[in-house]
Design a protein around this motif. Structure first.
Motif, PDB file in Angstrom:
ATOM      1  N   HIS A 192      11.813 -12.031   2.137  1.00  0.00           N
ATOM      2  CA  HIS A 192      12.810 -11.310   3.039  1.00  0.00           C
ATOM      3  C   HIS A 192      13.153 -10.093   2.430  1.00  0.00           C
ATOM      4  O   HIS A 192      13.206  -8.957   2.893  1.00  0.00           O
ATOM      5  N   ILE A 193      13.305  -9.927   0.981  1.00  0.00           N
ATOM      6  CA  ILE A 193      13.838  -8.690   0.307  1.00  0.00           C
ATOM      7  C   ILE A 193      12.370  -7.852   0.578  1.00  0.00           C
ATOM      8  O   ILE A 193      12.845  -6.455   0.669  1.00  0.00           O
ATOM      9  N   LEU A 194      11.287  -8.186   0.158  1.00  0.00           N
ATOM     10  CA  LEU A 194      10.289  -7.159   0.409  1.00  0.00           C
ATOM     11  C   LEU A 194      10.154  -6.824   1.839  1.00  0.00           C
ATOM     12  O   LEU A 194      10.096  -5.518   1.980  1.00  0.00           O
ATOM     13  N   ALA A 195      10.297  -7.720   2.838  1.00  0.00           N
ATOM     14  CA  ALA A 195       9.840  -7.248   4.016  1.00  0.00           C
ATOM     15  C   ALA A 195      10.887  -6.216   4.849  1.00  0.00           C
ATOM     16  O   ALA A 195      10.738  -5.296   5.303  1.00  0.00           O
ATOM     17  N   VAL A 196      12.048  -6.616   4.487  1.00  0.00           N
ATOM     18  CA  VAL A 196      13.212  -5.656   4.735  1.00  0.00           C
ATOM     19  C   VAL A 196      13.236  -4.294   4.086  1.00  0.00           C
ATOM     20  O   VAL A 196      13.630  -3.259   4.948  1.00  0.00           O
ATOM     21  N   GLY A 197      12.826  -4.294   2.856  1.00  0.00           N
ATOM     22  CA  GLY A 197      12.755  -3.218   2.094  1.00  0.00           C
ATOM     23  C   GLY A 197      11.592  -2.382   2.560  1.00  0.00           C
ATOM     24  O   GLY A 197      11.891  -1.020   2.818  1.00  0.00           O
ATOM     25  N   VAL A 198      10.627  -2.937   3.015  1.00  0.00           N
ATOM     26  CA  VAL A 198       9.301  -2.044   3.302  1.00  0.00           C
ATOM     27  C   VAL A 198       9.561  -1.613   4.798  1.00  0.00           C
ATOM     28  O   VAL A 198       9.377  -0.364   5.069  1.00  0.00           O
ATOM     29  N   TYR A 199      10.161  -2.369   5.816  1.00  0.00           N
ATOM     30  CA  TYR A 199      10.441  -1.890   6.962  1.00  0.00           C
ATOM     31  C   TYR A 199      11.476  -0.850   7.238  1.00  0.00           C
ATOM     32  O   TYR A 199      11.284   0.110   7.998  1.00  0.00           O
ATOM     33  N   TRP A 220       2.072   4.809   0.827  1.00  0.00           N
ATOM     34  CA  TRP A 220       1.395   3.696   0.266  1.00  0.00           C
ATOM     35  C   TRP A 220       1.876   2.327   0.632  1.00  0.00           C
ATOM     36  O   TRP A 220       1.181   1.336   0.912  1.00  0.00           O
ATOM     37  N   THR A 221       3.117   2.434   0.586  1.00  0.00           N
ATOM     38  CA  THR A 221       3.769   1.123   0.876  1.00  0.00           C
ATOM     39  C   THR A 221       3.530   0.592   2.305  1.00  0.00           C
ATOM     40  O   THR A 221       3.421  -0.618   2.654  1.00  0.00           O
ATOM     41  N   ARG A 222       3.647   1.676   3.210  1.00  0.00           N
ATOM     42  CA  ARG A 222       3.729   1.161   4.683  1.00  0.00           C
ATOM     43  C   ARG A 222       2.116   0.634   4.777  1.00  0.00           C
ATOM     44  O   ARG A 222       1.923  -0.234   5.610  1.00  0.00           O
ATOM     45  N   LYS A 223       1.100   1.314   4.051  1.00  0.00           N
ATOM     46  CA  LYS A 223      -0.283   1.089   4.242  1.00  0.00           C
ATOM     47  C   LYS A 223      -0.467  -0.307   3.679  1.00  0.00           C
ATOM     48  O   LYS A 223      -1.243  -1.179   4.332  1.00  0.00           O
ATOM     49  N   VAL A 232       4.328  -7.218   6.908  1.00  0.00           N
ATOM     50  CA  VAL A 232       5.673  -7.836   7.056  1.00  0.00           C
ATOM     51  C   VAL A 232       6.107  -7.589   8.473  1.00  0.00           C
ATOM     52  O   VAL A 232       7.194  -8.258   9.000  1.00  0.00           O
ATOM     53  N   ARG A 233       5.408  -6.690   9.209  1.00  0.00           N
ATOM     54  CA  ARG A 233       5.961  -6.322  10.631  1.00  0.00           C
ATOM     55  C   ARG A 233       6.079  -7.418  11.559  1.00  0.00           C
ATOM     56  O   ARG A 233       7.195  -7.450  12.245  1.00  0.00           O
TER      57      ARG A 233
END
Lengths: 175, 465
Positions: A10-17, A30-33, A39-40
């Motif tokens: 969840h931490i990763l998903a929220v951070g990336v989004y 790079w992170t989005r790619k 995570v979307r």
């Protein structure tokens, strides 16, 4: 163990989004790619989507008044004006958020703007066949490179501009 | 032959955890250390009431925003939002009356969640309904609605929601009747708290990042521009001109608060070697207070929807046991310091131990006594009554509740009936919101009449000597 994995996920998903959509640096790209597509689905299904661009990058400077005009017997007159102060305070923020998103003209949203105008016909009991249009009366708050004195704001007179938007005719049956 | 130092080595090996064990223990504590669930209890109340109030304000616009007879029918939502990975009950519930019924259900479940009635079920159901309305029409949404969705999600998955609930109050009453004591403070694992902290850091961090992509915030001109946008401010523009001299300060204070919250990512042990450059107290507490000032100011000056209240609800979720103790001590410090010379610093509440209603009232007072200032004395116990209130006879005590308050002037002040209730309200945090109304001119005579009416009904044959 499952809880730990979920928390880290969840931490990763929220951070990336939450990475700003306008950020085009190498790290963001790079992170989005790398993680974006993973995570979307989770973020969207759990309605945890978020972009924190309130008053950002710069506060909104366009102040818009929405004027709805009708043409009767060859004469154009104002049916109603939607501007700050014209809506009760408890509905104000949501209603203007809705209007601002709905009425910002885009060809994809033409049908929605037409529906909105038809709803005004029903609200004000305008005769079927009457021409009705949306007029944008707006000004832009100037952007300064440095802080200007308070006196400047006291004497500020905005340059109003007008743009004629969607025109339609009132339907015979309500929306 | 085993020598003593061999025994010591063996004992040392058995009792001293290895590095791996210490790491595993640290990880376990990071996710599962027990914390008070009261913070999340307060967050649940703040979240539910904020969502309730702002949805209530949409009463007249519900069918316009969310039904097929509104501006955006469900077959046109593809024009304004995604169609994949999207869940909303309102995709299939489109008739205005059905949508309005669902809206009433949402209001009802939010109220139940706030009060703590079937807390888990109502919280989850209201979260699902809130998601459904938000996903149906994103055009109505502001930042506050996004925060409410995130808080709702965290509350739905939190392991303990029982703090400050009527559900728990019922269990408290059962225990209090049996033992005269309350249940211990509810606790939960820390991992939801960590998710909440991360979410708040993301809000400020992402917002700071966005602000860095423009130039007005860093040149100090953003706040004054926002203060002159009539859609966003609560007050007339001529009034906002009076705030303009403070706009530069507000601008950089905003950035400071954002940076401060992001700095919570830096662990304490990294800042310890630099005592001169770091805040000596809790950074979390510092930025909670600064954030409360920041969002409180936005609430007063700007019309930003539910954002300020939603953020402050989130702040409540970050409160830990030591924060509650700090607040309790701050309120109590002055009280106890001025009254220590008198020996007993408690407010004595004399009640009728034979009256069921009175016993229930003392239970509720005990529940609300967060500052631990009350002491209850059953006036039918002659010895205790004489110690607490030697000058008041049983007949007087039977007519109304009496309290004896040690004043700061080393005197004992006695109040009865409505006046006692009003005096007690000042010492019970849940009643502080009522306090200003209790002192409105004209309220006291009405209050005394109502109290006398209730007290008269209370006196039954079983409660008379």
């Amino acid at each position: 163990m499952l809880i730990m994995v979920f928390v880290l996920w969840h931490i990763l998903a929220v951070g990336v989004y939450a990475i700003p959509g306008d950020a085009k640096d190498k790290f963001s790209n790079w992170t989005r790619k790398t993680f974006g597509n993973t995570v979307r689905p989770y973020i969207l299904i759990t309605s945890q989507w978020q972009q924190w661009n309130l008053f950002s990058p710069d506060p909104l400077r366009r102040v818009t008044k929405y004027i709805i005009e009708i043409e009767e017997e060859g004469r154009v007159h104002v049916l109603t004006t939607l501007e700050p102060g014209s809506i009760p305070w408890w509905r104000h923020a949501t209603y203007f958020k809705f209007l601002g998103s709905l009425l910002e003209w885009h060809e994809n949203k033409e049908q929605l703007i037409v529906r909105f105008l038809h709803a005004q016909c029903a609200k004000f009991d305008v005769d079927a066949g009457t021409s009705i249009r949306l007029v944008y009366n707006y000004y832009i708050i100037p952007k300064h490179e440095t802080v200007v004195p308070v006196e400047w704001w006291r004497h500020f007179q905005p340059d109003m501009e007008t743009w004629y938007g969607t025109t339609t005719t009132c339907p015979s049956s309500p929306v | 032959m085993v020598r003593d130092n061999d025994n010591m080595s063996l004992l040392t090996c058995m009792t001293t955890p290895s590095r791996l064990q210490r790491i595993l223990h640290g990880i376990d504590r990071f996710f599962f250390r027990k914390i008070s669930a009261q913070g999340f209890g307060l967050m649940r109340i703040g979240w539910a009431l904020t969502a309730f109030l702002f949805l209530l304000a949409q009463w007249n616009d519900i069918t316009m925003y969310y039904s097929n007879e509104g501006i955006i029918p469900s077959d046109m939502t593809g024009l304004i939002t995604r169609t994949h990975h999207r869940f909303t009950l309102l995709h299939s519930i489109t008739e205005p009356s059905a949508v309005f019924t669902l809206y009433l259900l949402l209001l009802f479940t939010l109220l139940c969640s706030a009060l703590g009635i079937f807390t888990r079920a109502t919280t989850i159901l209201s979260t699902i309904l809130l998601f459904s309305f938000h996903e149906r029409d994103p055009y109505t949404l502001g930042g506050g609605d996004t925060v409410l969705r995130h808080l709702g999600f965290l509350l739905s998955i939190a392991p303990c929601l029982s703090a400050f609930t009527l559900d728990r109050a019922h269990r408290q009453w059962q225990k209090w009747k049996r033992t005269g004591m309350l249940l211990p403070v509810p606790h939960m694992s820390i991992w939801p708290w960590r998710l909440l902290l991360w979410q708040l850091i993301i809000i400020y961090g992402a917002s700071l990042w966005y602000k860095s992509l423009g130039d007005m915030w860093w040149s100090g001109t953003a706040a004054v521009s926002a203060l002159h946008h009539p859609t966003f401010v609560r007050w007339p523009l001529w009034f906002m001109d009076y705030l303009s001299p403070f706009a530069v300060f507000m601008n950089f204070f905003t950035l400071f608060v954002h940076i401060g919250w992001v700095s919570l990512l830096i662990p304490e042990w990294l800042t310890e070697p630099f005592p001169r450059w770091t805040w000596h107290g809790s950074r979390r507490r510092l930025f909670l207070m600064l954030g409360a000032v920041f969002h409180g100011s936005i609430l007063i000056i700007m019309d930003a929807g539910s954002f300020s209240l939603a953020m402050m609800a989130g702040y409540a979720g970050l409160l830990l046991e030591e924060d509650f103790a700090l607040v309790r001590n701050w309120f109590s410090k002055h009280w106890y310091t001025l009254r220590q010379a008198q020996g007993d610093t408690h407010i004595t509440v004399l009640y009728d131990g034979r009256c069921g209603f009175c016993k229930r009232s003392t239970f509720w007072l005990t529940l609300c006594d967060h500052l631990h200032r009350l002491k209850f004395v059953n006036f039918w116990n002659e010895e205790e009554r004489k110690n607490a209130a030697p000058n008041i006879c049983t007949e007087q005590l039977n007519r109304a509740m009496h309290i004896v308050v040690p004043s700061s002037l080393q005197k004992l002040q006695t109040y009865s009936g409505f006046d006692a209730f009003r005096e007690l309200a000042a010492h019970l945090p849940p009643f502080w919101i009522l306090l200003p109304f209790l002192y409105v001119p004209g309220i006291a005579p009405i209050g005394r009449c109502i109290y006398a009416w209730i007290a008269k009904r209370r006196i039954t044959p079983s409660s008379s000597p």
